[in-house]
Design an enzyme around this catalytic site. Sequence first.
Site, PDB file in Angstrom:
ATOM      1  N   THR A   7       0.913  -1.389   0.026  1.00  0.00           N
ATOM      2  CA  THR A   7       0.056  -0.034  -0.127  1.00  0.00           C
ATOM      3  C   THR A   7       0.884   1.385  -0.097  1.00  0.00           C
ATOM      4  O   THR A   7       1.958   1.343   0.388  1.00  0.00           O
ATOM      5  CB  THR A   7      -0.788  -0.022   1.152  1.00  0.00           C
TER       6      THR A   7
ATOM      7  N   THR B  99      -2.138   1.756   7.075  1.00  0.00           N
ATOM      8  CA  THR B  99      -1.690   0.656   6.244  1.00  0.00           C
ATOM      9  C   THR B  99      -1.473  -0.690   7.319  1.00  0.00           C
ATOM     10  O   THR B  99      -1.635  -0.420   8.410  1.00  0.00           O
ATOM     11  CB  THR B  99      -0.327   0.852   5.601  1.00  0.00           C
ATOM     12  N   GLY B 100      -1.276  -1.742   6.659  1.00  0.00           N
ATOM     13  CA  GLY B 100      -1.533  -3.086   7.405  1.00  0.00           C
ATOM     14  C   GLY B 100      -2.673  -3.815   6.934  1.00  0.00           C
ATOM     15  O   GLY B 100      -3.493  -3.694   6.125  1.00  0.00           O
TER      16      GLY B 100
ATOM     17  N   GLY C 116      -5.917  -4.593   6.866  1.00  0.00           N
ATOM     18  CA  GLY C 116      -7.032  -3.783   6.462  1.00  0.00           C
ATOM     19  C   GLY C 116      -8.465  -4.266   7.293  1.00  0.00           C
ATOM     20  O   GLY C 116      -9.047  -3.445   7.948  1.00  0.00           O
TER      21      GLY C 116
ATOM     22  N   GLY D  63     -10.022  -4.520   1.119  1.00  0.00           N
ATOM     23  CA  GLY D  63      -9.485  -4.094   2.512  1.00  0.00           C
ATOM     24  C   GLY D  63     -10.057  -2.716   3.074  1.00  0.00           C
ATOM     25  O   GLY D  63     -11.111  -2.118   2.684  1.00  0.00           O
ATOM     26  N   ASP D  64      -9.133  -2.119   3.730  1.00  0.00           N
ATOM     27  CA  ASP D  64      -9.684  -0.622   4.413  1.00  0.00           C
ATOM     28  C   ASP D  64      -9.245   0.210   3.526  1.00  0.00           C
ATOM     29  O   ASP D  64      -9.874   1.590   3.726  1.00  0.00           O
ATOM     30  CB  ASP D  64      -8.679  -0.827   5.535  1.00  0.00           C
TER      31      ASP D  64
HETATM   32  C1  SD4 Z   1      -5.431  -3.884   2.842  1.00  0.00           C
HETATM   33  N1  SD4 Z   1      -4.295  -2.078   4.218  1.00  0.00           N
HETATM   34  O1  SD4 Z   1      -6.080  -4.097   1.833  1.00  0.00           O
HETATM   35  C2  SD4 Z   1      -4.023  -2.804   2.939  1.00  0.00           C
HETATM   36  C3  SD4 Z   1      -3.116  -3.677   3.114  1.00  0.00           C
HETATM   37  C4  SD4 Z   1      -1.603  -2.896   3.208  1.00  0.00           C
HETATM   38  O2  SD4 Z   1       0.685  -3.007   3.449  1.00  0.00           O
HETATM   39  O3  SD4 Z   1      -1.551  -1.791   3.686  1.00  0.00           O
HETATM   40  N2  SD4 Z   1      -0.788  -3.516   3.215  1.00  0.00           N
HETATM   41  O4  SD4 Z   1      -5.576  -4.512   4.122  1.00  0.00           O
END
Ligand code: SD4
Length: 345
Positions: A206, A257-258, A260, A236-237
Site C-alpha cells: 500500500t 496501512t497493514g 485492513g 480491504g480498508d
Molecule cells: C489492505 N491495508 O488491503 C491494506 C494492505 C496494506 O501494506 O496496507 N498493506 O488491507
Amino acid sequence: MSINRRHFINLSSLGIAGFTLQGFANKTNNIIIKPIVIATWDAGLNANKGAWEVLSKGGSALDAVEKGVMVTEDEISCCVGLGANPDRDGHVTLDASIMDHEFNCGSVAFLERIKHPISVARKVMEKTPHVMLVGEGAQQFALSEGFKLEPNVLSEDAKKAYEKWLKKSTYKPVINVERSTNPNAQLDEKYKAPYKLDNGNWNHDTIGMVALDANGNLSGSCTTSGAGFKLRGRVGDSPVIGAGLYVDNEVGAVVATGQGEDVIRVAGASAVVEYMRQGKSPQEACKLVVEKIRKIKKEKAADIQVCFIALNKKGEHGSFALHTGFNYAVHTSDGNKLLESPFSI
Ligand code: SD4
C-alpha cells in the site's frame, strides 16, 4: 509583539538574508509548517517527490496526493498497482481512495486492469453522485472516462510469487509482520527498510499519503493491491472512507496501512482524527487507535501489522504501528526523509 514576529526580526537583524519564511516555519512550534506531505513506507520517498512537484508550486493538496501516489502505481515491480501480487485466482485487484478538504471523497474497490485506480477514485468523487464504485462497474466507469484497459498479465515478480504460492496454496493473510529468512533481508534487522520476503516481494502492498498545501488545506489518498493471494472479491480498508483514509480539514488527515480488516473494525483513520480533535498529537492519536486494535485482537495481535500516519492543521505529523518495521517519508521545504515509526510490540 508576537513571539514569531520577534524571532523573525531577530533573524533578520542577524543578517540571515534569503532565509525564507517557509524555512523559518519549519523550525518553530508557532507557525504552521506548510506545505508538507507524508507517505507510508519507503516507497513514500518517491511518491513524496511527485507530490512535492505540485505543492512546491503552490498547487493543491488534492492534486499533490493524487500525483504522489501515481508515482508508486507506476512502479511496476512494486507492491502497489498492476505489478502487485494477485489474488488466489491469479488476478490483480486494486483498491484506492481519495478525500479533499471539503469532505468530498471517492473510492474504487476490486478494480482490475486499470493502471491508476487513484485517478479513477478521483473521477468517482468529482463526476458521480457516489462515493464508491466496485469491480466491473468501476472498470466500466473508468473506461467511459477514457482510462485504458491494460493487458491481463502478471508482472515477473508477481508471477514468480504466485507460482510459489500455488505449490502450497495456504490461505494465511499475514500482512507486514512476517520475518524473512532471506540472508539479504537480515541486513534489515534494524528495520531501516521494509524487509523482502523469501519470494522476493516486499512485505507491504500500500501507499498512503496525506498533505497540507500552502493554502492550509488538507487532502489524502491511498492505493493498494490489498493482500497478496487474498480471496477473490476481498476488499480491504484502503477504499473505505473513515477506515483506511480520513480527512477533516478543521483537524487533520490520516491514512492507514497493514491488516485492513482490523483497521475497518475500529473505523481507524476516522478514530485517529477524532483523537486529534480532542487535542492529542498526531503520534498520540495514532497510538491510541493502534492500542485499541491490540486490545481487541489479544494474542492474535502478534500476527498482524497495523500502522497509521497522521498530519494535523499545523503541519505536525506522527505515526504509530503495532509492530516494528514500519516507516514513513516526510517532505517539507527542508527536504525529503524517511522516519522510523514508534511501535507497540
Ligand atoms: C489492505 N491495508 O488491503 C491494506 C494492505 C496494506 O501494506 O496496507 N498493506 O488491507
